[in-house]
Design a protein around this motif. Structure first.
Motif, PDB file in Angstrom:
ATOM      1  N   ARG A 312       0.834  -1.211   0.000  1.00 37.05           N
ATOM      2  CA  ARG A 312       0.000   0.000   0.000  1.00 37.05           C
ATOM      3  C   ARG A 312       0.867   1.258   0.000  1.00 37.05           C
ATOM      4  O   ARG A 312       0.638   2.193  -0.780  1.00 37.05           O
ATOM      5  N   LYS A 313       1.874   1.300   0.851  1.00 38.21           N
ATOM      6  CA  LYS A 313       2.734   2.483   0.933  1.00 38.21           C
ATOM      7  C   LYS A 313       3.578   2.634  -0.331  1.00 38.21           C
ATOM      8  O   LYS A 313       3.861   3.758  -0.759  1.00 38.21           O
ATOM      9  N   GLY A 314       3.945   1.511  -0.926  1.00 35.00           N
ATOM     10  CA  GLY A 314       4.691   1.577  -2.178  1.00 35.00           C
ATOM     11  C   GLY A 314       3.861   2.163  -3.304  1.00 35.00           C
ATOM     12  O   GLY A 314       4.364   2.927  -4.136  1.00 35.00           O
ATOM     13  N   ILE A 315       2.588   1.823  -3.322  1.00 34.48           N
ATOM     14  CA  ILE A 315       1.691   2.402  -4.321  1.00 34.48           C
ATOM     15  C   ILE A 315       1.538   3.900  -4.076  1.00 34.48           C
ATOM     16  O   ILE A 315       1.553   4.710  -5.001  1.00 34.48           O
ATOM     17  N   LEU A 316       1.415   4.277  -2.822  1.00 32.87           N
ATOM     18  CA  LEU A 316       1.247   5.688  -2.475  1.00 32.87           C
ATOM     19  C   LEU A 316       2.457   6.529  -2.889  1.00 32.87           C
ATOM     20  O   LEU A 316       2.306   7.645  -3.404  1.00 32.87           O
ATOM     21  N   ASP A 317       3.658   6.008  -2.649  1.00 31.49           N
ATOM     22  CA  ASP A 317       4.839   6.817  -2.966  1.00 31.49           C
ATOM     23  C   ASP A 317       5.384   6.570  -4.374  1.00 31.49           C
ATOM     24  O   ASP A 317       6.389   7.167  -4.778  1.00 31.49           O
ATOM     25  N   GLY A 318       4.728   5.704  -5.121  1.00 34.11           N
ATOM     26  CA  GLY A 318       5.107   5.477  -6.506  1.00 34.11           C
ATOM     27  C   GLY A 318       6.212   4.475  -6.726  1.00 34.11           C
ATOM     28  O   GLY A 318       6.629   4.239  -7.861  1.00 34.11           O
ATOM     29  N   SER A 319       6.660   3.824  -5.660  1.00 36.83           N
ATOM     30  CA  SER A 319       7.745   2.853  -5.800  1.00 36.83           C
ATOM     31  C   SER A 319       7.252   1.465  -6.188  1.00 36.83           C
ATOM     32  O   SER A 319       8.051   0.593  -6.539  1.00 36.83           O
ATOM     33  N   HIS A 320       5.936   1.241  -6.124  1.00 37.37           N
ATOM     34  CA  HIS A 320       5.382  -0.076  -6.460  1.00 37.37           C
ATOM     35  C   HIS A 320       4.221   0.085  -7.429  1.00 37.37           C
ATOM     36  O   HIS A 320       3.325   0.910  -7.208  1.00 37.37           O
ATOM     37  N   HIS A 321       4.251  -0.689  -8.501  1.00 35.70           N
ATOM     38  CA  HIS A 321       3.126  -0.750  -9.441  1.00 35.70           C
ATOM     39  C   HIS A 321       2.740  -2.214  -9.581  1.00 35.70           C
ATOM     40  O   HIS A 321       3.579  -3.060  -9.913  1.00 35.70           O
ATOM     41  N   PRO A 322       1.469  -2.550  -9.317  1.00 37.80           N
ATOM     42  CA  PRO A 322       1.035  -3.957  -9.336  1.00 37.80           C
ATOM     43  C   PRO A 322       1.258  -4.678 -10.663  1.00 37.80           C
ATOM     44  O   PRO A 322       1.331  -5.909 -10.685  1.00 37.80           O
ATOM     45  N   PHE A 323       1.362  -3.920 -11.759  1.00 36.59           N
ATOM     46  CA  PHE A 323       1.530  -4.555 -13.068  1.00 36.59           C
ATOM     47  C   PHE A 323       2.923  -4.279 -13.642  1.00 36.59           C
ATOM     48  O   PHE A 323       3.065  -3.797 -14.759  1.00 36.59           O
ATOM     49  N   THR A 324       3.932  -4.619 -12.855  1.00 39.36           N
ATOM     50  CA  THR A 324       5.317  -4.523 -13.308  1.00 39.36           C
ATOM     51  C   THR A 324       5.830  -5.926 -13.609  1.00 39.36           C
ATOM     52  O   THR A 324       5.637  -6.851 -12.815  1.00 39.36           O
ATOM     53  N   GLY A 325       6.471  -6.103 -14.768  1.00 39.78           N
ATOM     54  CA  GLY A 325       6.944  -7.412 -15.195  1.00 39.78           C
ATOM     55  C   GLY A 325       8.106  -7.927 -14.371  1.00 39.78           C
ATOM     56  O   GLY A 325       8.707  -7.188 -13.592  1.00 39.78           O
ATOM     57  N   PRO A 326       8.400  -9.223 -14.526  1.00 40.42           N
ATOM     58  CA  PRO A 326       7.848 -10.090 -15.573  1.00 40.42           C
ATOM     59  C   PRO A 326       6.443 -10.586 -15.241  1.00 40.42           C
ATOM     60  O   PRO A 326       6.154 -10.931 -14.100  1.00 40.42           O
ATOM     61  N   ILE A 327       5.586 -10.590 -16.260  1.00 41.23           N
ATOM     62  CA  ILE A 327       4.221 -11.094 -16.112  1.00 41.23           C
ATOM     63  C   ILE A 327       3.954 -12.068 -17.253  1.00 41.23           C
ATOM     64  O   ILE A 327       4.136 -11.747 -18.420  1.00 41.23           O
ATOM     65  N   LYS A 328       3.516 -13.248 -16.882  1.00 34.43           N
ATOM     66  CA  LYS A 328       3.165 -14.269 -17.868  1.00 34.43           C
ATOM     67  C   LYS A 328       1.648 -14.333 -18.037  1.00 34.43           C
ATOM     68  O   LYS A 328       0.893 -14.095 -17.094  1.00 34.43           O
ATOM     69  N   GLY A 329       1.229 -14.680 -19.228  1.00 35.57           N
ATOM     70  CA  GLY A 329      -0.185 -14.845 -19.498  1.00 35.57           C
ATOM     71  C   GLY A 329      -0.670 -16.191 -19.000  1.00 35.57           C
ATOM     72  O   GLY A 329       0.099 -17.023 -18.510  1.00 35.57           O
ATOM     73  N   GLN A 330      -1.945 -16.415 -19.159  1.00 35.22           N
ATOM     74  CA  GLN A 330      -2.573 -17.660 -18.723  1.00 35.22           C
ATOM     75  C   GLN A 330      -1.939 -18.879 -19.372  1.00 35.22           C
ATOM     76  O   GLN A 330      -1.910 -19.971 -18.790  1.00 35.22           O
ATOM     77  N   ASP A 331      -1.380 -18.687 -20.566  1.00 35.08           N
ATOM     78  CA  ASP A 331      -0.752 -19.784 -21.294  1.00 35.08           C
ATOM     79  C   ASP A 331       0.711 -19.992 -20.911  1.00 35.08           C
ATOM     80  O   ASP A 331       1.397 -20.853 -21.472  1.00 35.08           O
ATOM     81  N   GLY A 332       1.203 -19.195 -19.970  1.00 33.68           N
ATOM     82  CA  GLY A 332       2.579 -19.341 -19.517  1.00 33.68           C
ATOM     83  C   GLY A 332       3.597 -18.539 -20.304  1.00 33.68           C
ATOM     84  O   GLY A 332       4.778 -18.508 -19.944  1.00 33.68           O
ATOM     85  N   LYS A 333       3.169 -17.885 -21.370  1.00 38.72           N
ATOM     86  CA  LYS A 333       4.082 -17.085 -22.184  1.00 38.72           C
ATOM     87  C   LYS A 333       4.215 -15.678 -21.603  1.00 38.72           C
ATOM     88  O   LYS A 333       3.243 -15.096 -21.125  1.00 38.72           O
ATOM     89  N   GLU A 334       5.414 -15.143 -21.687  1.00 38.68           N
ATOM     90  CA  GLU A 334       5.660 -13.818 -21.126  1.00 38.68           C
ATOM     91  C   GLU A 334       4.909 -12.745 -21.905  1.00 38.68           C
ATOM     92  O   GLU A 334       4.999 -12.659 -23.124  1.00 38.68           O
TER      93      GLU A 334
END
Length: 359
Positions: A312-334
């Protein structure tokens, strides 16, 4: 002053207007209260989405007193919303808030017919000369509750009760499981679609099905407290939606994502009053105070609360974004490379699931 829409309300408004005209024209008319209307997809007693918007309506009344007159129509199906929005515009409302994604096209159509009325549409993306759009970054809150879920699960199976497969909901599912898998990498989330924003019976049934499948944490993107009551009765941790739902399960309600519309509604009402209202499209979150968290359940493990607060505090101060990679799709591909962050355009059009989602 507030009232639900009724024939008496229309007659009273007409009488007041006639009286004002007889008292001296423009100066008397200027003293008339600004009329602000709301269209709600659920009942104001849902303790969720619509309840939160109605709290915002009351905040307008508290802020401006007799300078405003608010009204609302609750439980308006999206298919019937155009008729209701048009009625509010024809009744002399100066500003109308339409508070469901499915009201978007009807709002645009009615706005063309009433160019002097200002419209504000929640969670949509279309605007016009007299239509603004506003949205909340609900996914920020879902990253917080997903983090908690990762700490408290024993089975690694989560249940998600979802309304409609629109980007906002898909984004929420993804944000939750991405955060949970940072704690428990093999966790999975099962989604049940109820195809409604508010249907306590369907929501309760969905919760039962998910719990029977082995899910030991339940969350929702629907508006009634039925999933909370069901999960609590089965001894399963759960998270509230839009409002603090802890009273429905004091023992197992972990926390809730709060939608706090008060400041936005006051700001936009003031702009109409002062003649400074302009078309805008905003997407606000924790930083602006629109998305907040309810108190954490005292029974939660200390490490779960600490981890949630770090997010929560990371989101507030801009140091954390929930959609930062690496992120894989449902099929396992990046889909998102390490270190890259999805931009708002990609998030607002999200139509794919991340790894770990069964939907």
């Amino acid at each position: 002053m507030s009232n639900n829409v009724s024939r008496r309300h229309f007659l009273a408004g007409s009488t007041a207007a006639a009286g004002a005209l007889s008292l001296g024209g423009a100066s008397a008319l200027a003293a008339d209260p600004l009329k602000v209307g709301f269209v709600y997809v659920g009942p104001i007693g849902d303790f969720g989405w619509t309840h939160g918007h109605d709290v915002g309506r009351k905040a307008i009344e508290k802020e401006f007193g007799d300078k405003v007159e608010t009204s609302y129509v609750e439980s308006v199906p999206e298919a019937d919303s155009e008729r209701v929005i048009r009625q509010l515009a024809a009744a002399g409302n100066d500003l109308i808030f339409t508070t469901s994604f499915g009201y978007m096209n009807p709002t645009i159509r009615v706005a063309k017919q009433f160019p002097d009325v200002k419209f504000e549409h929640a969670t949509g993306y279309q605007t016009a000369a007299n239509v603004s759009a506003y949205n909340a970054r609900f996914y920020e809150g879902r990253a917080v509750i997903g983090t908690i879920a990762g700490h408290i699960t024993k089975t690694g199976k989560f249940g998600y009760i979802a309304s409609f497969p629109i980007p906002e909901v898909v984004m929420g599912i993804n944000a939750f499981i991405l955060a949970a898998r940072k704690v428990k990498p093999d966790a999975e989330i099962s989604v049940v679609w109820v195809n409604s924003w508010f249907d306590p019976g369907k929501e309760a049934d969905a919760a039962k099905v998910l719990i029977d499948q082995g899910c030991d944490v339940i969350t929702q993107h629907t508006d009634s407290a039925a999933p909370i009551q069901t999960a609590g009765s089965r001894g399963v941790w759960c998270f509230g939606q839009a409002s603090d739902m802890s009273s429905f399960s004091p023992e197992y309600h972990a926390t809730a994502i709060l939608d706090v519309w008060d400041n936005y509604y006051i700001e936009r009402t003031r702009a109409v009053m002062e003649g400074t209202w302009e078309t805008s499209s905003v997407w606000q979150g924790m930083k602006e105070g629109l998305v907040q968290m309810a108190p954490y359940n005292e029974r939660l493990p200390a490490e779960a609360v600490a981890a949630a607060e770090k997010v929560r505090k990371g989101i507030l101060d801009g140091s954390h974004h929930p959609f930062t990679g690496p992120i894989k799709g449902q099929d396992g591909k990046e889909r998102i490379a390490a270190g890259e962050t999805m931009d708002d355009g990609a998030l607002l059009s999200m139509d794919w699931y991340v790894e770990g989602v069964t939907a």
